[in-house]
Design a protein around this motif. Structure first.
Motif, PDB file in Angstrom:
ATOM      1  N   GLY A   1      35.038  51.674  55.775  1.00 24.86           N
ATOM      2  CA  GLY A   1      34.265  50.437  55.832  1.00 24.86           C
ATOM      3  C   GLY A   1      34.645  49.413  54.789  1.00 24.86           C
ATOM      4  N   LEU A   2      35.883  49.466  54.294  1.00 27.30           N
ATOM      5  CA  LEU A   2      36.347  48.553  53.250  1.00 27.30           C
ATOM      6  C   LEU A   2      37.643  47.871  53.677  1.00 27.30           C
ATOM      7  CD1 LEU A   2      35.874  50.908  50.159  1.00 27.30           C
ATOM      8  CD2 LEU A   2      34.393  48.976  50.769  1.00 27.30           C
ATOM      9  N   TYR A   3      37.773  46.627  53.291  1.00 26.35           N
ATOM     10  CA  TYR A   3      38.988  45.880  53.597  1.00 26.35           C
ATOM     11  C   TYR A   3      39.198  44.863  52.479  1.00 26.35           C
ATOM     12  CZ  TYR A   3      42.068  42.611  56.196  1.00 26.35           C
ATOM     13  OH  TYR A   3      43.100  41.785  56.606  1.00 26.35           O
TER      14      TYR A   3
ATOM     15  N   VAL B   1      45.052  34.128  41.522  1.00 26.65           N
ATOM     16  CA  VAL B   1      44.928  35.174  42.534  1.00 26.65           C
ATOM     17  C   VAL B   1      43.488  35.134  43.058  1.00 26.65           C
ATOM     18  CG1 VAL B   1      44.944  37.662  42.992  1.00 26.65           C
ATOM     19  CG2 VAL B   1      46.653  36.651  41.460  1.00 26.65           C
ATOM     20  N   VAL B   2      43.345  35.199  44.368  1.00 25.36           N
ATOM     21  CA  VAL B   2      42.021  35.271  44.987  1.00 25.36           C
ATOM     22  C   VAL B   2      41.906  36.614  45.687  1.00 25.36           C
ATOM     23  CG1 VAL B   2      40.474  34.289  46.716  1.00 25.36           C
ATOM     24  CG2 VAL B   2      41.856  32.764  45.265  1.00 25.36           C
ATOM     25  N   MET B   3      40.849  37.366  45.354  1.00 26.04           N
ATOM     26  CA  MET B   3      40.633  38.693  45.928  1.00 26.04           C
ATOM     27  C   MET B   3      39.337  38.702  46.734  1.00 26.04           C
ATOM     28  SD  MET B   3      40.231  42.415  44.010  1.00 26.04           S
ATOM     29  CE  MET B   3      38.708  41.974  43.151  1.00 26.04           C
ATOM     30  N   LEU B   4      39.425  39.114  47.980  1.00 28.90           N
ATOM     31  CA  LEU B   4      38.256  39.296  48.831  1.00 28.90           C
ATOM     32  C   LEU B   4      38.164  40.762  49.219  1.00 28.90           C
ATOM     33  CD1 LEU B   4      35.899  38.210  50.619  1.00 28.90           C
ATOM     34  CD2 LEU B   4      37.594  37.907  52.447  1.00 28.90           C
ATOM     35  N   VAL B   5      37.056  41.405  48.843  1.00 33.78           N
ATOM     36  CA  VAL B   5      36.804  42.791  49.237  1.00 33.78           C
ATOM     37  C   VAL B   5      35.566  42.799  50.127  1.00 33.78           C
ATOM     38  CG1 VAL B   5      36.467  45.160  48.475  1.00 33.78           C
ATOM     39  CG2 VAL B   5      37.673  43.552  46.984  1.00 33.78           C
ATOM     40  N   MET B   6      35.712  43.292  51.335  1.00 35.17           N
ATOM     41  CA  MET B   6      34.598  43.368  52.283  1.00 35.17           C
ATOM     42  C   MET B   6      34.113  44.809  52.357  1.00 35.17           C
ATOM     43  SD  MET B   6      36.495  40.967  55.162  1.00 35.17           S
ATOM     44  CE  MET B   6      35.159  40.918  56.361  1.00 35.17           C
ATOM     45  N   ASN B   7      32.798  44.991  52.258  1.00 38.12           N
ATOM     46  CA  ASN B   7      32.180  46.320  52.299  1.00 38.12           C
ATOM     47  C   ASN B   7      31.087  46.330  53.363  1.00 38.12           C
ATOM     48  OD1 ASN B   7      31.103  48.859  51.820  1.00 38.12           O
ATOM     49  ND2 ASN B   7      29.887  48.174  50.061  1.00 38.12           N
ATOM     50  N   LYS B   8      31.362  47.020  54.483  1.00 38.83           N
ATOM     51  CA  LYS B   8      30.361  47.100  55.552  1.00 38.83           C
ATOM     52  C   LYS B   8      29.424  48.304  55.421  1.00 38.83           C
ATOM     53  CE  LYS B   8      31.236  46.408  59.798  1.00 38.83           C
ATOM     54  NZ  LYS B   8      31.880  46.720  61.098  1.00 38.83           N
ATOM     55  N   ASN B   9      29.615  49.116  54.420  1.00 43.38           N
ATOM     56  CA  ASN B   9      28.789  50.308  54.243  1.00 43.38           C
ATOM     57  C   ASN B   9      27.360  49.943  53.840  1.00 43.38           C
ATOM     58  OD1 ASN B   9      30.806  52.704  54.395  1.00 43.38           O
ATOM     59  ND2 ASN B   9      31.835  51.200  53.075  1.00 43.38           N
ATOM     60  N   PRO B  10      26.393  50.786  54.203  1.00 43.06           N
ATOM     61  CA  PRO B  10      25.001  50.512  53.829  1.00 43.06           C
ATOM     62  C   PRO B  10      24.717  50.777  52.356  1.00 43.06           C
ATOM     63  CG  PRO B  10      25.141  52.578  55.036  1.00 43.06           C
ATOM     64  CD  PRO B  10      26.507  51.960  55.102  1.00 43.06           C
ATOM     65  N   GLU B  11      25.711  51.265  51.630  1.00 43.55           N
ATOM     66  CA  GLU B  11      25.540  51.495  50.201  1.00 43.55           C
ATOM     67  C   GLU B  11      26.665  50.805  49.431  1.00 43.55           C
ATOM     68  OE1 GLU B  11      28.190  54.399  51.973  1.00 43.55           O
ATOM     69  OE2 GLU B  11      26.031  54.140  52.350  1.00 43.55           O
ATOM     70  N   ALA B  12      26.409  50.551  48.156  1.00 45.39           N
ATOM     71  CA  ALA B  12      27.429  49.950  47.295  1.00 45.39           C
ATOM     72  C   ALA B  12      28.621  50.897  47.172  1.00 45.39           C
ATOM     73  CB  ALA B  12      26.845  49.644  45.926  1.00 45.39           C
ATOM     74  N   LYS B  13      29.784  50.310  46.919  1.00 44.49           N
ATOM     75  CA  LYS B  13      31.002  51.107  46.799  1.00 44.49           C
ATOM     76  C   LYS B  13      31.789  50.696  45.553  1.00 44.49           C
ATOM     77  CE  LYS B  13      31.097  53.662  50.603  1.00 44.49           C
ATOM     78  NZ  LYS B  13      31.236  55.130  50.589  1.00 44.49           N
ATOM     79  N   ASP B  14      32.307  51.710  44.861  1.00 49.25           N
ATOM     80  CA  ASP B  14      33.281  51.468  43.791  1.00 49.25           C
ATOM     81  C   ASP B  14      34.666  51.475  44.433  1.00 49.25           C
ATOM     82  OD1 ASP B  14      31.522  51.282  41.593  1.00 49.25           O
ATOM     83  OD2 ASP B  14      31.338  53.459  41.503  1.00 49.25           O
ATOM     84  N   VAL B  15      35.321  50.361  44.369  1.00 46.26           N
ATOM     85  CA  VAL B  15      36.602  50.195  45.053  1.00 46.26           C
ATOM     86  C   VAL B  15      37.738  50.370  44.047  1.00 46.26           C
ATOM     87  CG1 VAL B  15      38.042  48.606  46.388  1.00 46.26           C
ATOM     88  CG2 VAL B  15      35.556  48.640  46.732  1.00 46.26           C
ATOM     89  N   ASN B  16      38.662  51.244  44.376  1.00 50.02           N
ATOM     90  CA  ASN B  16      39.819  51.514  43.521  1.00 50.02           C
ATOM     91  C   ASN B  16      40.731  50.279  43.494  1.00 50.02           C
ATOM     92  OD1 ASN B  16      41.980  52.565  42.127  1.00 50.02           O
ATOM     93  ND2 ASN B  16      42.713  53.847  43.809  1.00 50.02           N
ATOM     94  N   ILE B  17      40.918  49.688  42.306  1.00 46.34           N
ATOM     95  CA  ILE B  17      41.751  48.490  42.204  1.00 46.34           C
ATOM     96  C   ILE B  17      43.109  48.770  41.573  1.00 46.34           C
ATOM     97  CG2 ILE B  17      39.736  46.971  42.117  1.00 46.34           C
ATOM     98  CD1 ILE B  17      40.233  46.665  39.107  1.00 46.34           C
ATOM     99  N   VAL B  18      43.421  50.031  41.314  1.00 47.03           N
ATOM    100  CA  VAL B  18      44.722  50.356  40.705  1.00 47.03           C
ATOM    101  C   VAL B  18      45.884  49.876  41.581  1.00 47.03           C
ATOM    102  CG1 VAL B  18      46.234  52.217  39.932  1.00 47.03           C
ATOM    103  CG2 VAL B  18      43.791  52.265  39.350  1.00 47.03           C
ATOM    104  N   PRO B  19      45.846  50.124  42.909  1.00 48.45           N
ATOM    105  CA  PRO B  19      46.945  49.599  43.752  1.00 48.45           C
ATOM    106  C   PRO B  19      47.016  48.072  43.712  1.00 48.45           C
ATOM    107  CG  PRO B  19      45.696  51.272  44.932  1.00 48.45           C
ATOM    108  CD  PRO B  19      44.906  50.944  43.703  1.00 48.45           C
ATOM    109  N   PHE B  20      45.873  47.434  43.560  1.00 49.03           N
ATOM    110  CA  PHE B  20      45.851  45.973  43.507  1.00 49.03           C
ATOM    111  C   PHE B  20      46.525  45.484  42.229  1.00 49.03           C
ATOM    112  CE2 PHE B  20      41.388  46.407  45.616  1.00 49.03           C
ATOM    113  CZ  PHE B  20      41.968  46.956  46.737  1.00 49.03           C
ATOM    114  N   LYS B  21      46.268  46.192  41.126  1.00 51.25           N
ATOM    115  CA  LYS B  21      46.896  45.812  39.855  1.00 51.25           C
ATOM    116  C   LYS B  21      48.404  45.962  39.936  1.00 51.25           C
ATOM    117  CE  LYS B  21      43.069  46.845  36.685  1.00 51.25           C
ATOM    118  NZ  LYS B  21      42.673  47.579  35.462  1.00 51.25           N
ATOM    119  N   ASP B  22      48.839  47.025  40.572  1.00 51.41           N
ATOM    120  CA  ASP B  22      50.276  47.289  40.662  1.00 51.41           C
ATOM    121  C   ASP B  22      51.004  46.194  41.440  1.00 51.41           C
ATOM    122  OD1 ASP B  22      49.932  49.622  39.254  1.00 51.41           O
ATOM    123  OD2 ASP B  22      49.931  50.924  41.035  1.00 51.41           O
ATOM    124  N   GLU B  23      50.350  45.645  42.492  1.00 52.60           N
ATOM    125  CA  GLU B  23      51.052  44.736  43.393  1.00 52.60           C
ATOM    126  C   GLU B  23      50.665  43.269  43.276  1.00 52.60           C
ATOM    127  OE1 GLU B  23      51.868  45.846  47.403  1.00 52.60           O
ATOM    128  OE2 GLU B  23      51.275  47.932  47.081  1.00 52.60           O
TER     129      GLU B  23
END
Length: 622
Positions: A550-552, A562-584
């Motif tokens: 449920g994340l994109y 840099v503009v970052m958009l993280v979409m979370n469709k889950n009914p609960e909050a999510k901790d999103v791993n940003i390590v791949p984002f930092k790398d690229e």
């Protein structure tokens, strides 16, 4: 009375007529032109009883009458002029003679072009279009609600009737439109639709050179353009090459036997738009798609007739030059003759190299939509010169991505990721016009089942992804069509546009809490977008949703930010791993700013938290 008619037109447009009792000119289109155009040729349509008996002549330095075309109807002449690029602005007489005796004379004017007109900059990726159905936005001038000589009057009780919205109402509310963050205005057609019923939408034109009197006048349309320019805003005209209205003035006296398709007996189009690019399509199927009519009240124009083709092209250029336009939205793009549409786009873009055009190809298949864009190398060799197309495939994917259950394989947000991956089909994805809804489909809020969380998520995506956003009037205040998908209900009156409304979107009075929040949210979002070069012209990179998470995440980036958009469709909050984002993408940045709240967002750790059924939109300055 129409300004074309000689008695009312003469003084306004410097037209002089000295006629004998036997002859008169009812119409001459276009009524004036400009010196210094790139195209040195011009077609003039002349209409009047037995006008073909006369022989026109011109004596003006730099202007020559190259040929005169007579047609089956004796009441038409088509004049082809050559106008040297060095010609001086001024007026001259077109003399119409019989046996060397002048029977009447028409004073024609070549106007001075605006400075920089040829190199006008069309709308760009930095713009956001606001789409308005003029009859339903604001009634700014009640005096034009009823026009005695026109066939349809005011009837606000009818969803398909005239409600009285006009150009004055739009002009009076440009402060609101600008304040919301919109930078370009696209109006559904405002040209005359003098039809007996259902004419409010504007797509059954009865005069290609006149603004509908119930909206105002040509001068009012020009005033709108001028007022927009003062605000550094742009005007996009809605045009139709495919058809006219059955009450168009020429329908009572058609020039030729092939002015219309299926002229001897109309038949409905098959709507098989795929025949345009289908390598196996039969000529029979191609003809029945392109030549068929939408309905009996919309005669299908035959653009293979060279006189018709030129008429439509010069009409287009006339409006661009007259109204100082910044773009064209072309209705039903795959329905006219496709070779004509290639030539139409070529001629317009040759005259105005920095102009912009977007065509309507309503298909959810990007292989079909991409066929029409400039730069696309099609297997059949078809060449288009049109910079942009409407991204119906992405609109369809967005609604499905928001509505579907992400726990099901391939459903939900993966649909959005997958559709964007099809951008390899387009010559220039940045020129696609993207939108949550428009005047022909259910309101976005209705399509997503009136889910406010999904509304905000979808609007954030439209603001950030590649392309040029278009927002339909009322989307920003959650307008819906809960009772039906009727176009009349979809194109409802904008709250506050009429004196008897109890709610007013311009002041906020009577709006619900959600409507006010949606309006403010949209205002913040698109005013921010004005400032983001990364969104306007930056690169795009996205990270695929994995099964059922449920994340994109989507990024836009350039040398500034840099503009970052993280979409979370889950009914609960999510901790999103940003390590791949930092790398690229993000690199060593440790902090960004939440675009909506203005709060700082820490990027120092390995995750960021995104609230339930929400999104995180972060701008990171370099």
């Amino acid at each position: 009375m129409k300004k074309h008619l000689i008695l009312s037109f003469a003084m306004l447009l410097f037209v002089g007529i000295a006629s004998s009792a036997a002859y008169k000119i009812d119409r001459l289109e276009p009524a004036f032109w400009w010196a210094g155009m790139e195209d040195e040729n011009l077609q003039l349509l002349v209409y009047g009883e037995n006008i073909s008996e006369l022989r026109p002549s011109i004596d003006y330095e730099g202007v020559s009458l190259e040929r005169t075309v007579q047609v089956k109807s004796p009441n038409y002449l088509f004049l082809y002029l050559k106008i040297d690029k060095s010609v001086q602005p001024g007026a001259f007489d077109i003399a119409f003679k019989k046996k060397n005796k002048t029977q009447l004379s028409y004073r024609y004017e070549l106007k001075q072009r605006r400075d920089g007109s040829a190199m006008r900059q069309g709308y760009t990726t930095s713009d956001v279009m606001y789409l308005i159905t003029p009859d339903r936005f604001v009634n700014g001038d009640p005096s034009n609600d009823e026009v005695a000589e026109m066939k349809e009057g005011l009837d606000r009780s009818d969803d398909f009737g005239r409600h009285g919205g006009d150009l004055a109402g739009i002009i009076n509310h440009l402060d609101y439109i600008e304040d919301m963050g919109y930078t370009a205005l696209w109006l559904n057609p405002v040209m005359e639709n003098d039809m007996p019923e259902g004419s409010y939408h504007g797509y059954a034109i009865t005069d290609f050179y006149e603004t509908d009197a119930r909206h105002g006048s040509n001068e009012d349309y020009l005033k709108l353009s001028e007022e927009l320019k003062k605000r550094d805003m742009k005007l996009v005209i809605d045009m139709i090459m495919n058809h006219c209205g059955s009450e168009h003035w020429w329908m009572k006296d058609l020039p030729t036997d092939d002015w219309l398709n299926f002229q001897d007996g109309w038949q409905v189009t098959t709507h098989l738009r795929e025949t345009n690019m289908d390598p196996y399509a039969s000529d029979y199927d191609k003809r029945n798609h392109a030549d068929g009519w939408f309905v009996e009240s919309m005669p299908d124009l035959n653009q293979r007739n060279p006189l018709m083709a030129d008429y439509l092209i010069y009409n287009t250029i006339w409006w661009i030059e007259y109204a100082d336009l910044d773009g064209i939205r072309m209705d039903t793009y795959p329905y006219p003759d496709k070779d004509f549409m290639s030539e139409w786009t070529r001629r317009v873009m040759t005259e105005y190299p920095n102009f912009n055009i977007v065509g309507e190809e309503w298909s959810s298949n990007p292989a079909i939509v991409s066929y029409w864009q400039k730069g696309k190398h099609n297997p059949d060799g078809y060449v288009s010169y049109m910079p942009g197309v409407f991204d119906f495939p992405l609109q369809d994917a967005l609604v499905k991505a928001l509505n579907e259950d992400d726990s099901q394989w391939g459903q939900g947000l993966p649909k959005l990721y997958g559709m964007l991956a099809n951008d390899h089909l387009y010559a220039d994805p940045s020129q696609l016009v993207i939108f949550p809804d428009n005047h022909d489909m259910s309101r976005f809020y209705t399509q997503i089942n009136e889910d406010f969380d999904l509304f905000k998520m979808g609007m954030a995506y439209i603001a950030v992804t590649r392309g040029i956003p278009q927002i339909y009037y009322g989307t920003e205040i959650l307008m819906t069509n809960p009772n039906s998908d009727s176009h009349g209900e979809i194109r409802a009156e904008y709250p506050g546009g009429w004196a008897d409304h109890t709610a007013n979107a311009f002041t906020g009075e009577g709006l619900t809490a959600d409507q006010k929040e949606a309006q403010q949210f949209t205002k913040v979002l698109f005013n921010w977008r004005k400032t983001s070069s990364a969104v306007h012209n930056g690169c795009l990179k996205h990270f695929a949703p994995t099964h059922a998470n449920g994340l994109y995440t989507l990024f836009r980036y350039d040398d500034e930010s840099v503009v970052m958009l993280v979409m979370n469709k889950n009914p609960e909050a999510k901790d999103v791993n940003i390590v791949p984002f930092k790398d690229e993408v993000i690199g060593a940045a440790t902090q960004g700013t939440d675009v909506i709240s203005g709060n700082k967002v820490s990027l120092a750790g390995e995750t960021v938290n995104v609230g339930p059924r929400s999104f995180l939109l972060v701008e990171i300055k370099k």
